[in-house]
Design an enzyme around this catalytic site. Structure first.
Site, PDB file in Angstrom:
ATOM      1  N   SER A  36     -35.597 -37.992  13.901  1.00 37.44           N
ATOM      2  CA  SER A  36     -35.256 -37.046  14.787  1.00 37.44           C
ATOM      3  C   SER A  36     -36.462 -36.086  15.597  1.00 37.44           C
ATOM      4  O   SER A  36     -36.326 -35.492  16.615  1.00 37.44           O
ATOM      5  CB  SER A  36     -34.945 -36.206  13.511  1.00 37.44           C
ATOM      6  OG  SER A  36     -36.036 -35.395  12.996  1.00 37.44           O
ATOM      7  N   ASP A 328     -37.316 -25.438  12.959  1.00 35.69           N
ATOM      8  CA  ASP A 328     -36.636 -25.728  10.901  1.00 35.69           C
ATOM      9  C   ASP A 328     -37.325 -26.073  10.680  1.00 35.69           C
ATOM     10  O   ASP A 328     -38.970 -25.858  10.171  1.00 35.69           O
ATOM     11  CB  ASP A 328     -35.657 -26.330  11.664  1.00 35.69           C
ATOM     12  CG  ASP A 328     -35.406 -27.698  12.015  1.00 35.69           C
ATOM     13  OD1 ASP A 328     -36.634 -28.302  11.671  1.00 35.69           O
ATOM     14  OD2 ASP A 328     -34.745 -28.528  12.531  1.00 35.69           O
ATOM     15  N   HIS A 331     -39.032 -30.288  11.956  1.00 37.36           N
ATOM     16  CA  HIS A 331     -39.321 -30.252  13.407  1.00 37.36           C
ATOM     17  C   HIS A 331     -40.126 -29.442  13.906  1.00 37.36           C
ATOM     18  O   HIS A 331     -39.666 -28.074  13.824  1.00 37.36           O
ATOM     19  CB  HIS A 331     -37.981 -30.176  13.435  1.00 37.36           C
ATOM     20  CG  HIS A 331     -36.796 -31.658  12.916  1.00 37.36           C
ATOM     21  ND1 HIS A 331     -35.616 -30.782  12.373  1.00 37.36           N
ATOM     22  CD2 HIS A 331     -36.641 -33.255  13.575  1.00 37.36           C
ATOM     23  CE1 HIS A 331     -35.283 -32.329  11.646  1.00 37.36           C
ATOM     24  NE2 HIS A 331     -36.395 -33.192  12.387  1.00 37.36           N
TER      25      HIS A 331
END
Length: 366
Positions: A36, A328, A331
């Site tokens: 991600s 978050d 990340h």
């Protein structure tokens, strides 16, 4: 036409025809593999995946303030790497094959593709808590399909020349370590050292597959300060989890040794290793130097440290994203990613070894 103008125009045409890309581009293509941290939308095409950055908070600082599948408030590292190299961001592979136009796809494949997928790990099954993602082995398999298509389209010799000048970006491993420390079952089966050694062995096999299919120039990132992510701080009274960080460092040390060994075993490999751990540690330890005021909490989330839940449509959003290291639970913010890529591209040696990306793409190392 003025002779000087004619000469300059002719020279640019010569460069484009003989090298396949303009002088603004530093390489013909970027092929991205990972999780991600560099996913630019592949997971939006996975119907079962719950790891999707597709609601209003994601992309709040992106073009048109729209979510794009990036786990960030704006751009991520893949975007900034493309900018540094004078290229558009490599598009998600699943978006290209969903269009179904093979000829158009092959043109896109030549210009670069991203196979990165949120939740992905080096190991298959690492993503089970997200229901569906593309683990590294599946990403490399998809790349192999692209390689076969381009071989038929371009011919072996032309493709090899194209790929030998392209950059293969690999950002993977964090989900494997997170999965280990969050699973008592996995920990019962493996000591931390056994697990890290197995990660490195499996990664080397996948890198070798990329090498066998034309990859020669690699940008490979180590894992970051996993134990200092908001989700881990939440478990440790807002402080970093020392054990998790220790094994992040051990993995990175093993990765650097493995890359040297892998390069020695294969002709023509050139790589740049980015020490994400060192770069992130610098931001955490010296935040004000880089314009940050919050190194502990997430910008988007709920509860203590904004880390009790993922970034959701109902989440609380911090007003000034540029002040936060973390977007978050896991990340980085766009601001953090930009600093990372500046260091990936230009060094110094405390963060990049044995060369930086600028040196990696230089003609003399081709």
């Amino acid at each position: 036409m003025n002779f000087r103008v004619f000469f300059v125009c002719s020279f640019f045409v010569f460069i484009i025809l003989n090298h396949g890309f303009s002088m603004a581009q530093m390489v013909p293509a970027v092929y991205v593999f990972g999780d991600s941290l560099v996913d630019v939308g592949n997971n939006n095409y996975l119907p079962l995946s719950i790891a999707k950055a597709n609601h209003r908070h994601y992309g709040v600082d992106f073009v048109n303030q729209k979510p794009t599948g990036r786990f960030s408030n704006g751009k991520n590292a893949a975007d900034f790497i493309g900018e540094k190299l004078g290229l558009a961001t490599s598009p998600p592979y699943l978006s290209l094959i969903s269009k179904g136009n093979k000829n158009e796809n092959n043109v896109s494949f030549m210009n670069g593709v991203s196979f990165a997928s949120a939740g992905a790990g080096i190991f298959d099954g690492t993503d089970q808590r997200y229901r569906q993602s593309l683990p590294l082995g599946k990403q490399v398999e998809y790349y192999s399909n692209v390689y076969e298509d381009l071989t038929r389209e371009m011919g072996e010799s032309a493709l090899q020349k194209h790929l030998s000048k392209s950059i293969f970006v690999v950002v993977i491993g964090s989900n494997d370590l997170i999965g280990y420390f969050e699973s008592s079952e996995v920990r019962k089966k493996n000591t931390p050292q056994e697990y890290v050694d197995s990660m490195l062995f499996s990664l080397k096999l996948q890198l070798q597959r990329l090498y066998a299919n034309g990859g020669r120039k690699f940008e490979i990132a180590g894992v970051g300060v996993v134990g200092c992510c908001p989700a881990f701080r939440l478990k440790n009274q807002t402080e970093c989890v020392v054990e998790t960080n220790y094994w992040s460092v051990q993995y990175n040390k093993g990765l650097q040794s493995m890359l040297k060994e892998w390069q020695a075993e294969n002709e023509g490999i050139i790589y740049s290793y980015f020490d994400t751990y060192a770069a992130m540690s610098d931001l955490i330890q010296n935040p004000t130097v880089h314009g940050f005021t919050d190194v502990k909490s997430a910008c988007c989330g709920l509860g203590e440290l904004n880390a009790r839940a993922p970034c959701l449509p109902v989440s609380k959003l911090c007003p000034t994203r540029q002040n936060h290291v973390f977007w978050d639970q896991y990340h980085p913010t766009e601001a953090t990613s930009q600093i990372f890529v500046d260091r990936i591209f230009s060094g110094p040696s405390i963060y990049t070894s044995p060369i930086n990306m600028r040196q990696l793409v230089a003609p003399e190392v081709s």
